[in-house]
Write a protein that holds these residues in place. Sequence first.
Motif, PDB file in Angstrom:
ATOM      1  N   SER A 188      -5.630  23.518 -14.004  1.00 18.51           N
ATOM      2  CA  SER A 188      -4.716  22.682 -13.239  1.00 18.51           C
ATOM      3  C   SER A 188      -5.342  22.325 -11.896  1.00 18.51           C
ATOM      4  N   ASP A 189      -4.876  21.215 -11.322  1.00 16.10           N
ATOM      5  CA  ASP A 189      -5.395  20.861 -10.001  1.00 16.10           C
ATOM      6  C   ASP A 189      -4.515  21.421  -8.885  1.00 16.10           C
TER       7      ASP A 189
ATOM      8  N   ALA B  70      -0.888  15.592 -22.513  1.00 16.76           N
ATOM      9  CA  ALA B  70      -1.147  15.871 -21.101  1.00 16.76           C
ATOM     10  C   ALA B  70      -2.475  16.591 -20.953  1.00 16.76           C
ATOM     11  N   GLY B  71      -3.328  16.063 -20.106  1.00 14.12           N
ATOM     12  CA  GLY B  71      -4.588  16.735 -19.810  1.00 14.12           C
ATOM     13  C   GLY B  71      -5.720  16.401 -20.761  1.00 14.12           C
TER      14      GLY B  71
ATOM     15  N   SER C 283       0.501  15.863 -10.401  1.00 15.81           N
ATOM     16  CA  SER C 283      -0.367  17.004 -10.681  1.00 15.81           C
ATOM     17  C   SER C 283      -0.900  16.945 -12.111  1.00 15.81           C
ATOM     18  N   TRP C 284      -2.032  17.572 -12.261  1.00 17.64           N
ATOM     19  CA  TRP C 284      -2.709  17.552 -13.560  1.00 17.64           C
ATOM     20  C   TRP C 284      -2.817  18.969 -14.090  1.00 17.64           C
TER      21      TRP C 284
ATOM     22  N   ARG D 218     -11.280  15.419 -17.326  1.00 15.39           N
ATOM     23  CA  ARG D 218     -11.714  15.998 -16.043  1.00 15.39           C
ATOM     24  C   ARG D 218     -12.638  17.207 -16.164  1.00 15.39           C
TER      25      ARG D 218
END
Lengths: 382, 204
Positions: B57-58, B200-201, B2-3, B150
């Motif tokens: 978040s995805d 992260a991200g 997960s992102w 993203r």
Amino acid sequence: MSERQLIQGNEACARAALAAGCTFFGGYPISPSSEIAELLARELPKRGGVFIQMEDELASMGAVLGASLGGRRAMTATSGPGFTLMQEHLGYASLAEIPCVVVDVMRGGPSTGLPTSPAQGDVMQARWGSHGDRATVAVAPGSVQEVYTLTIEAFRLAETLRTPVAVLYDEVIGHMREGVVLHEPTSEELGLRSGPRGPFSPDFLPYEPDEKGVARVPDFGRGYRFHVTGLMHDERGYPTSDHVKVERLLARLERKVDAAVDAVAPEAYRLEDAKIVLVAYGIVARTARAAVDALRAEGVPAGLLRTRLLWPIPADALADAIGRADLVVVAEMNRGQWAFEVERLAGRHVQLAPYLRAGGSIITAEELVDHVLLASTKGATV
Amino acid sequence: MSWRVDVRCTGSGGQGVALAAVVLAEAGLAGGFEVALTQEYGPEARGGASRADVVISDEEISNPQCGVPGILLALHDKAWRKFATGTPAVMASLASGATVAVVDRDRVVVDPATPGVLVLGFESVARDELRAKVVANMLAVGALGRLIARLDAELVETAVSTRSPGAFRELNVVAFRRGWAMMHDLLASPGAEEVSAGVAGARA
């Protein structure tokens, strides 16, 4: 409309009210609920509705009840200090069976407290804030989307059960923005008020219950002559002190709100094999869910029962969820309110370790994980 | 896998960090992600060190709270002192490479020895190039948009446009593009890439 929109909890509440056919808002703005009044002040007049800012919360509630008796779907929104002032009329609405929705965006209390910080301190007030054995309904949304759906549901419950329904959420949910689908409710989701059987006649009984135990009070101005009172009354609506009739009335008012238990079911998360059961609602249920995931990742069999209904208490679902547990952790942003109810229902064999904090910040997932690990290794009530 | 990215936008009340956060959240939502935006509503929002947190978040966002942020924006020194140097966990995260801070050097005094910091001059560019100090927040949106993996440039630009008051719409879009380019150039400079590489991200 199926597209997601980025909106705030309070805006979702106001949008839901409009979607649910609310045409009257009487209130007095207060943080952290003010955006509800702000938006409805702008939108209601455009749609033929009425927004009125009253001189205080006592008057606000009076205006709401008057509008409701006149046939409007009516609401107000407030926070703890205002909710306190509304209690008198809320008791009246319960006994006289006047539908209304009261949104309480909870901030830290008592008194003026913490105006812009989150809390869940009004849970018992929603239940017992007004004197006497008042049956009541209170829902507790856990996301901005759910503020929307449960506000619509609150109107349905209020109208179909002819009772005040409280929508309780905290400051963070009120001000948080999330993606929300603003769906148009179906006619079932809107519900209809119970009404009189036929035209007015001398033996007309406005407080004769229908098959669901709900009074058949007509809206004012429809040609019916009847009496609404805060005194104990018979089915004609006239005062009575006949203890048998009074007892029957109180029992009926209590019984009719049980319909909310089936309508607003709790959400079970990873509960199937859970030995450690967290119980939470509102924003805390969000962090509790993250805590459950973190605990599961460590091999700890944790699960979450997220209640969306605070009153009446969903006793069966709760008993079911905690019955097989070794450890039950109620987490809430107060000094222990729903935790008492869970304790009452849990029985002696269940180890209880509530996690309670009321200082004005959210209970974090990390805190809950630490608490659960400590409580479960100690094997005793913390 | 997960992102999720946790972005904390901070500044002084009135600098527009709340709007910056709204724009980022809206762009995330338009990109099909789940978003949660929380902010301080007290007197801080009217002149103190203000804060708005965006989680993108995805998957469903269980925890809408931004703990130690992955990306920290600081547009004012008092915000930097409160949310960075005054918060040991954030300083530790900057040191470990789990957090990257984006700081307006025109408004924030940063110890050059502080690790994990990307420094840009939002206010001076807004004032001297765009002739409007108030669009510094949209320069920051551009910079953060470029930094958050993203996030689609077009979607952020659309969010800037739809969320801007009419009189500022065009200028805000210009500022957004300029901020995006500023971060793009900065990340291409030696050493900058490593600063955000482990976050992260974030996109390096």
